[in-house]
Each structure stands twice: as C-alpha cells, then as structure tokens.
Design a protein around this motif. Structure first.
Motif, PDB file in Angstrom:
ATOM      1  N   GLU A 163       0.946  -1.690  -0.106  1.00  0.00           N
ATOM      2  CA  GLU A 163      -0.471   0.180  -0.013  1.00  0.00           C
ATOM      3  C   GLU A 163       0.468   1.070   0.085  1.00  0.00           C
ATOM      4  O   GLU A 163       0.256   2.406  -1.092  1.00  0.00           O
ATOM      5  CB  GLU A 163      -1.058   0.204   0.908  1.00  0.00           C
ATOM      6  CG  GLU A 163      -1.979   1.476   0.815  1.00  0.00           C
ATOM      7  CD  GLU A 163      -2.643   0.881   2.135  1.00  0.00           C
ATOM      8  OE1 GLU A 163      -3.918   2.029   2.603  1.00  0.00           O
ATOM      9  OE2 GLU A 163      -3.311   0.058   3.417  1.00  0.00           O
ATOM     10  N   ALA A 164       1.449   1.234   0.732  1.00  0.00           N
ATOM     11  CA  ALA A 164       2.327   2.577   0.798  1.00  0.00           C
ATOM     12  C   ALA A 164       3.204   2.686  -0.327  1.00  0.00           C
ATOM     13  O   ALA A 164       3.634   3.498  -1.089  1.00  0.00           O
ATOM     14  CB  ALA A 164       4.241   1.897   1.586  1.00  0.00           C
ATOM     15  N   GLU A 165       3.920   1.634  -1.169  1.00  0.00           N
ATOM     16  CA  GLU A 165       4.341   1.966  -2.734  1.00  0.00           C
ATOM     17  C   GLU A 165       3.256   2.012  -3.353  1.00  0.00           C
ATOM     18  O   GLU A 165       4.158   3.182  -4.924  1.00  0.00           O
ATOM     19  CB  GLU A 165       4.785   0.303  -3.070  1.00  0.00           C
ATOM     20  CG  GLU A 165       6.343  -0.263  -2.007  1.00  0.00           C
ATOM     21  CD  GLU A 165       6.744  -0.982  -2.458  1.00  0.00           C
ATOM     22  OE1 GLU A 165       7.709  -1.802  -2.309  1.00  0.00           O
ATOM     23  OE2 GLU A 165       5.687  -2.915  -2.823  1.00  0.00           O
ATOM     24  N   LEU A 186      -3.652  -6.809  -3.449  1.00  0.00           N
ATOM     25  CA  LEU A 186      -3.637  -5.561  -2.020  1.00  0.00           C
ATOM     26  C   LEU A 186      -3.520  -6.568  -0.872  1.00  0.00           C
ATOM     27  O   LEU A 186      -2.508  -6.576   0.260  1.00  0.00           O
ATOM     28  CB  LEU A 186      -4.467  -4.665  -2.317  1.00  0.00           C
ATOM     29  CG  LEU A 186      -4.510  -3.434  -1.579  1.00  0.00           C
ATOM     30  CD1 LEU A 186      -3.274  -2.967  -1.418  1.00  0.00           C
ATOM     31  CD2 LEU A 186      -5.251  -3.167  -2.001  1.00  0.00           C
ATOM     32  N   ALA A 187      -4.783  -7.316  -0.617  1.00  0.00           N
ATOM     33  CA  ALA A 187      -4.753  -8.003   0.534  1.00  0.00           C
ATOM     34  C   ALA A 187      -3.719  -9.284   0.885  1.00  0.00           C
ATOM     35  O   ALA A 187      -2.669  -9.218   1.996  1.00  0.00           O
ATOM     36  CB  ALA A 187      -5.943  -8.384   0.556  1.00  0.00           C
ATOM     37  N   PHE A 188      -3.051  -9.472  -0.111  1.00  0.00           N
ATOM     38  CA  PHE A 188      -1.334 -10.552  -0.179  1.00  0.00           C
ATOM     39  C   PHE A 188      -0.476  -9.705   0.641  1.00  0.00           C
ATOM     40  O   PHE A 188      -0.071  -9.925   1.609  1.00  0.00           O
ATOM     41  CB  PHE A 188      -1.289 -10.627  -1.224  1.00  0.00           C
ATOM     42  CG  PHE A 188      -0.073 -11.972  -1.426  1.00  0.00           C
ATOM     43  CD1 PHE A 188       0.684 -11.838  -0.135  1.00  0.00           C
ATOM     44  CD2 PHE A 188      -0.412 -12.970  -2.629  1.00  0.00           C
ATOM     45  CE1 PHE A 188       1.181 -13.261  -0.648  1.00  0.00           C
ATOM     46  CE2 PHE A 188       0.702 -14.359  -2.123  1.00  0.00           C
ATOM     47  CZ  PHE A 188       1.321 -14.317  -1.278  1.00  0.00           C
ATOM     48  N   ALA A 189      -0.315  -8.336   0.095  1.00  0.00           N
ATOM     49  CA  ALA A 189       1.093  -7.326   0.381  1.00  0.00           C
ATOM     50  C   ALA A 189       0.200  -6.571   1.641  1.00  0.00           C
ATOM     51  O   ALA A 189       1.156  -6.213   2.099  1.00  0.00           O
ATOM     52  CB  ALA A 189       0.583  -6.069  -1.010  1.00  0.00           C
ATOM     53  N   GLY A 190      -0.802  -7.349   2.808  1.00  0.00           N
ATOM     54  CA  GLY A 190      -1.227  -6.284   4.226  1.00  0.00           C
ATOM     55  C   GLY A 190      -1.459  -4.508   3.825  1.00  0.00           C
ATOM     56  O   GLY A 190      -2.199  -4.212   4.966  1.00  0.00           O
ATOM     57  N   GLY A 191      -2.521  -4.735   2.526  1.00  0.00           N
ATOM     58  CA  GLY A 191      -2.722  -2.853   2.526  1.00  0.00           C
ATOM     59  C   GLY A 191      -4.304  -3.471   3.259  1.00  0.00           C
ATOM     60  O   GLY A 191      -4.683  -4.182   3.276  1.00  0.00           O
ATOM     61  N   ASP A 192      -4.730  -2.332   3.557  1.00  0.00           N
ATOM     62  CA  ASP A 192      -6.224  -1.770   3.397  1.00  0.00           C
ATOM     63  C   ASP A 192      -7.194  -1.944   2.599  1.00  0.00           C
ATOM     64  O   ASP A 192      -7.580  -0.416   0.992  1.00  0.00           O
ATOM     65  CB  ASP A 192      -6.303  -0.703   4.131  1.00  0.00           C
ATOM     66  CG  ASP A 192      -6.996  -0.030   4.558  1.00  0.00           C
ATOM     67  OD1 ASP A 192      -8.374  -0.935   4.528  1.00  0.00           O
ATOM     68  OD2 ASP A 192      -7.859   1.229   5.447  1.00  0.00           O
ATOM     69  N   VAL A 193      -7.838  -3.224   2.364  1.00  0.00           N
ATOM     70  CA  VAL A 193      -8.549  -2.941   0.960  1.00  0.00           C
ATOM     71  C   VAL A 193      -9.437  -2.159   0.653  1.00  0.00           C
ATOM     72  O   VAL A 193     -10.304  -1.276  -0.509  1.00  0.00           O
ATOM     73  CB  VAL A 193      -8.859  -4.778   0.553  1.00  0.00           C
ATOM     74  CG1 VAL A 193      -7.875  -5.361   1.095  1.00  0.00           C
ATOM     75  CG2 VAL A 193     -10.127  -4.630   2.032  1.00  0.00           C
ATOM     76  N   LEU A 194     -10.083  -1.680   1.650  1.00  0.00           N
ATOM     77  CA  LEU A 194     -11.553  -1.195   1.238  1.00  0.00           C
ATOM     78  C   LEU A 194     -10.922   1.162   1.652  1.00  0.00           C
ATOM     79  O   LEU A 194     -10.888   1.553   0.703  1.00  0.00           O
ATOM     80  CB  LEU A 194     -12.289  -0.966   2.564  1.00  0.00           C
ATOM     81  CG  LEU A 194     -12.614  -1.652   3.236  1.00  0.00           C
ATOM     82  CD1 LEU A 194     -14.077  -1.596   4.069  1.00  0.00           C
ATOM     83  CD2 LEU A 194     -13.428  -2.041   1.563  1.00  0.00           C
ATOM     84  N   GLY A 195      -9.276   1.338   2.397  1.00  0.00           N
ATOM     85  CA  GLY A 195      -9.101   2.970   2.628  1.00  0.00           C
ATOM     86  C   GLY A 195      -8.493   2.970   0.917  1.00  0.00           C
ATOM     87  O   GLY A 195      -8.552   4.355   0.702  1.00  0.00           O
ATOM     88  N   VAL A 196      -7.562   1.438   0.592  1.00  0.00           N
ATOM     89  CA  VAL A 196      -6.988   1.691  -1.191  1.00  0.00           C
ATOM     90  C   VAL A 196      -8.303   2.755  -1.769  1.00  0.00           C
ATOM     91  O   VAL A 196      -8.162   3.778  -3.470  1.00  0.00           O
ATOM     92  CB  VAL A 196      -6.341   1.076  -1.231  1.00  0.00           C
ATOM     93  CG1 VAL A 196      -6.236   0.887  -2.533  1.00  0.00           C
ATOM     94  CG2 VAL A 196      -5.243   0.919  -0.331  1.00  0.00           C
ATOM     95  N   ILE A 197      -9.370   2.091  -1.929  1.00  0.00           N
ATOM     96  CA  ILE A 197     -10.499   2.545  -3.107  1.00  0.00           C
ATOM     97  C   ILE A 197     -10.389   3.825  -2.647  1.00  0.00           C
ATOM     98  O   ILE A 197     -11.206   4.909  -3.408  1.00  0.00           O
ATOM     99  CB  ILE A 197     -11.537   2.006  -2.379  1.00  0.00           C
ATOM    100  CG1 ILE A 197     -11.185   0.261  -2.552  1.00  0.00           C
ATOM    101  CG2 ILE A 197     -12.988   2.180  -3.796  1.00  0.00           C
ATOM    102  CD1 ILE A 197     -12.220  -1.225  -2.699  1.00  0.00           C
TER     103      ILE A 197
END
Length: 305
Positions: A163-165, A186-197
């Motif tokens: 997510e940071a990248e 995104l989930a695999f990378a540990g990201g916030d799937v809703l926040g990124v949207i």
C-alpha cells in the motif's frame, strides 16, 4: 449504476505455472465463463493476435474482450522500447473495442521466479519511485493518445506491491495513468482493501475482484517461499470462496460511483478447483453483493451490430 462482469483466462491456463493449466480450448474457456454469466474475458496466451481471427471467436461465444496484460519494463528500459512492443497490442485492442490494456511491471519483478522468495522483492527509493511514476505517466499518456488507455496493476513481487508503494506511485504519477485495483494482491501485501479505494477511487479505471485464502497467505515463510509457491498452494480464489468481504468492497465502489468492469482473476489448480464451477461460484457471489450495493449488471456480451 451499471457494471460489467468479466473473467481472466488464468483460471484455465496459468502462464507462469504450466502445471496449473486445464486442457481446454479457447472456445471452451469462453463458453464456460459465458454459461456462468460473465460477459467479458481478458486476453490470455491462447487468444489470437489478429482481430480478424479474434472477432468471430468472441462473437460466437457472445463475449467481449474486457482487457489484457502487457508486460512493461519501464523501470529499466526506455519509453521507446515499450512503445514499440505495445503498439501492435493497442491496434488489436482498438479493433476489438477493448476498454483498456493492463500495464504490469515485470522489470526487476520476482513474480514469475519460483526460486526467489517473497522477501526479496525489488524496492525503489523515493527518488527512483518519483522518476518511475513520471515515466509510466508519460507512457500512459502516449497510449491514450494512440486511442487505448492503460490501467496500472499493483502486483505482488513487483516494484509497486505494498500500500505504501502504491501510495508513492500514485502521488508521483498523474491522471494519464489510471489504476487497476486488485483486491487480492492488495490483501496479500497487507494493505487496507477499503482504504485504498477511498484514497485512489478517482483514478481507478479497472477492477480485479480476486479473493484470497488468508490461512494460506499467513502460513507462508516469505524468506523461503515465492509468489508462485503461494499460487500453487492456493492463495487465490474467486469471490465467495475466500476470506475477503466483497459486499463491503463493492459497496465502497458504489459509494464512489464506480461504473465499469469487475473482473474475476483467480489463478489456482484447475483440477482441485474446476474453472467452470469456480466461475459459477464467483458470479453468484458478485451478483449478490452488487445487487445489495444497487448495481445493475449488464447482461449483453458481444456488442450487437
């Protein structure tokens, strides 16, 4: 709001792991996805590159081409090199009226190298990311001027994974390079799937509704196991068969007024997870959550002449 549902042929034939491929023809793949309810299919390795050959196949299957992967190398190679490689694809996609080309960065990527563990993914420092994002923007603008927009695919094992990248890439790039949002990566990378949207919805042009099995992902030893190891172990699946809350994800897209393609991309063992059955599971779940979010799902496949 309207949306369209498509699939990726990677459920039938895996380009990186041949052992995860089903012995079916292109026509069988299209027929199976269409019978499950999907009206689009992204381009795969068994698709012809001649529109005069492809169009009759799509028309017979009542399926439209809804995208396709381009292996970009802009992190290492010049714009001109990538322009020369993508130009025939642009002309093909224009001829069959595809909505976009998916740009996937393979320069320095470990996504296709089974011997390289996840922990050894490439990383760009701040100045490198800014330069890269600017270069990809130029490329995207050039492709759009040629008549075919791109959608940038953040991807496990690539220079834009976390997510940071992704945030750094989006901040350094411009509107000339829209985003492909992939829930599974995104989930695999540990990201916030809703926040990124929420953060990047204005640039999202294309969506991959890939689900994940978090139990498989959490059990990985990222110092030893690769992205392809994770795929072979079953890290990915279709909506309705995994860990992600697609009702919340689709509602978030509805909240921001997204209208376009949602494409199921779920690479896994077709013997353990028959693609036709998985297509039915994914389509049923997407119809459920899209109906709850107020979407009307378009049912027309190949455009009527």
């Amino acid at each position: 709001m309207k949306a369209k549902l498509g699939m990726s042929p990677i459920a039938w034939w895996n380009d990186d792991l041949v052992e995860l491929s089903d012995d079916v023809t292109l026509e069988e793949c299209l027929s199976q996805s269409r019978s499950a309810g999907f009206t689009g299919m992204e381009k795969g390795r068994r698709f012809p590159d001649d529109p005069a050959v492809m169009l009759p196949i799509l028309k017979a299957a009542d399926v439209t081409l809804c995208g396709g992967w381009f292996s970009g190398t802009l992190v290492d190679e010049e714009l001109a090199v990538n322009m020369a490689r993508i130009e025939p694809m642009i002309e093909l996609f224009k001829a069959v009226d595809a909505p976009c080309i998916v740009y996937g960065e393979v320069g320095r990527s470990i996504q296709g190298q089974r011997s390289v563990p996840l922990a050894q993914k490439p990383r760009l420092d701040e100045s490198e990311m800014k330069a890269y994002a600017n270069k990809v923007t130029q490329f995207g603008e050039w492709c759009a001027e040629k008549g075919m927009p791109l959608a940038y695919h953040h991807h496990m094992g690539a220079v834009v994974e976390t997510e940071a990248e992704l945030d750094a890439f989006m901040n350094g790039s411009g509107a000339g390079i829209p985003l492909l949002y992939d829930a599974g990566h995104l989930a695999f990378a540990g990201g916030d799937v809703l926040g990124v949207i929420d953060k990047h919805h204005k640039r999202i042009r294309h969506v991959h509704v890939k689900d994940v099995r978090m139990g498989v992902i959490e059990a990985l030893d990222r110092t030893r196991q690769s992205f392809l190891d994770a795929v072979a172990l079953g890290a990915f699946t279709v909506p309705g068969d995994g860990s992600l809350d697609f009702e919340a994800i689709v509602q978030k897209f509805a909240d921001h007024g997204y209208e376009g393609w949602l494409v199921v991309e779920a690479e896994q063992d077709p013997k353990a997870n028959p693609p036709e059955k998985m297509a039915e599971v994914g389509h049923k779940e997407l119809l459920r959550v899209m109906g709850a979010a107020g979407y009307t799902v378009e049912t027309q496949g190949f455009p009527k002449q």
